[in-house]
Design an enzyme around this catalytic site. Structure first.
Site, short mmCIF file in Angstrom:
data_model
loop_
_atom_site.label_atom_id
_atom_site.label_comp_id
_atom_site.label_asym_id
_atom_site.label_seq_id
_atom_site.Cartn_x
_atom_site.Cartn_y
_atom_site.Cartn_z
N SER A 164 0.85 -1.18 0.00
CA SER A 164 0.00 0.00 0.00
C SER A 164 0.90 1.25 0.00
O SER A 164 1.79 1.34 -0.83
CB SER A 164 -0.96 -0.03 1.19
OG SER A 164 -1.91 1.01 1.09
N HIS A 192 -2.44 -1.14 -3.47
CA HIS A 192 -3.57 -0.24 -3.28
C HIS A 192 -3.34 1.01 -4.12
O HIS A 192 -2.53 1.87 -3.77
CB HIS A 192 -3.72 0.13 -1.80
CG HIS A 192 -4.17 -1.00 -0.95
ND1 HIS A 192 -4.02 -1.00 0.42
CD2 HIS A 192 -4.76 -2.18 -1.25
CE1 HIS A 192 -4.52 -2.11 0.92
NE2 HIS A 192 -4.96 -2.85 -0.07
N ASP A 289 -4.55 -4.65 5.94
CA ASP A 289 -4.90 -5.56 4.85
C ASP A 289 -3.76 -6.57 4.66
O ASP A 289 -2.59 -6.20 4.64
CB ASP A 289 -5.11 -4.77 3.55
CG ASP A 289 -5.78 -5.60 2.46
OD1 ASP A 289 -6.24 -6.72 2.76
OD2 ASP A 289 -5.85 -5.12 1.31
#
Length: 348
Positions: A164, A192, A289
């Site tokens: 991310s 992401h 995540d």
């Protein structure tokens, strides 16, 4: 938070923009504009003497563009996060991907005449707080964690990589650590990043490696030494068939944290398809995540490794999976391929 205000450096050649951003934070007790700079030279002079937590950097600067100066800013920032704030950072722009690949923590466009300045100010302040908080967490003393023994006799069949915030630059270090020998397995990648940026992101990844790279498509068969990237608006899964394993895309996000594309869903999918041959890699990023997906991998007999705290832009996702006890190692990204190669070659 420690009670100390977030120290901000604004680097922009526009006196109007510098003043506008300063006014945005006048009522924020937890954000302090430490200084402003009209040129990169002024900014470097300030950074040589003072510490800041976040730098807002414009791209269109006199003498040297913000992107060109970004590597030097990273060196001078002493761990501070850099946000590229520029009219060139529109949604889907190549400038955003370039900034993130060079090491910027975030990139966003300047407010326009038709945009609500108060709304922009709230959004920008929230980004500053999240980045500054992650920096404080990363700088806290190391803690002893319980690592899982790497599975004995591990036979690698697939690698899933999740990243991310800070992940684009970190992925370059991860792939740059690959030796001349390939691992002979497909690599699934979830970063992401919104869908409009994906074409530029795929181009950046192609420059990082000699392996073929593609944005994943449904029904695409997984091939060894090929990197498959999750589209920004779809989660990347895989499905086992008699003739091999193929890509399966879903518009669903994670059922717990609502992330999409979802690292958790990708990890769970490779656990189902590859079982004890699945390997999860968790790189830098805000949030958690990848943690529940890592649990699925280890329960299937596979293994998980995560980026170490010191090299992470944000140790949110790697820290979460590490604290949960699902990782076998915390490593710098450039050391991961060597570690994976060694473990995959180990036999009982």
């Amino acid at each position: 938070m420690t009670g100390q205000p977030i120290r901000l450096l604004i680097v922009d050649d526009s006196v109007v923009m510098r003043s506008l951003i300063e006014r945005m934070f006048e009522a924020c007790a937890d954000i302090e504009v430490a200084s402003t700079a009209a040129t990169t030279a002024q900014a470097f002079d300030f950074l040589a003497k003072e510490r800041v937590d976040v730098i807002l950097l414009d791209h269109e600067m006199p003498g040297q563009k913000g992107l060109d100066a970004l590597p030097r800013f990273l060196a001078a920032a002493k761990g501070a996060h850099i946000i590229m704030l520029s009219s060139h950072c529109q949604r889907g722009s190549e400038t955003v991907v370039q900034a993130l690949s060079l090491g910027a923590s975030d990139a966003l466009p300047k407010p326009t005449g038709g945009q609500s300045i108060p709304v922009f100010a709230v959004q920008l302040a929230e980004r500053l707080r999240r980045l500054a908080k992650s920096r404080q967490q990363t700088s806290t003393p190391e803690t002893h964690y319980n690592y899982r023994p790497f599975p004995v006799g591990f036979e690698l069949q697939c690698i899933g990589v999740g990243a991310s915030t800070g992940g684009i630059h970190t992925l370059g270090e991860f792939l740059g650590g690959k030796g001349p020998e390939r691992l002979g397995v497909p690599i699934l990648l979830t970063q992401h990043l919104p869908e409009p940026f994906m074409p530029y992101y795929a181009q950046q990844v192609e420059r990082m490696t000699d392996m073929p790279v593609s944005i994943a498509q449904s029904g695409q068969r997984l091939e060894p030494d090929h990197i498959y990237i999750a589209p920004g608006d779809m989660s990347l899964l895989c499905h086992k068939r008699k003739d091999g394993v193929v890509i399966a895309l879903t518009p669903e996000g994670d059922d717990i944290i609502r992330a999409r594309p979802s690292i958790n869903l990708m990890f769970r999918s490779i656990a189902r398809c590859f079982g004890a041959g699945a390997l999860g890699v968790v790189l830098t990023g805000i949030g958690r995540d990848g943690t529940s997906g890592a649990q699925a991998i280890v329960e299937a007999g596979g293994a998980v490794i995560a980026q170490d705290r010191a090299s992470s832009v944000i140790w949110g996702m790697p820290g979460s999976v590490t604290r949960a006890g699902f990782t076998s190692a915390n490593l710098r990204p450039e050391k991961m391929f060597e570690y994976i190669s060694h473990q995959a070659g180990a036999r009982p």
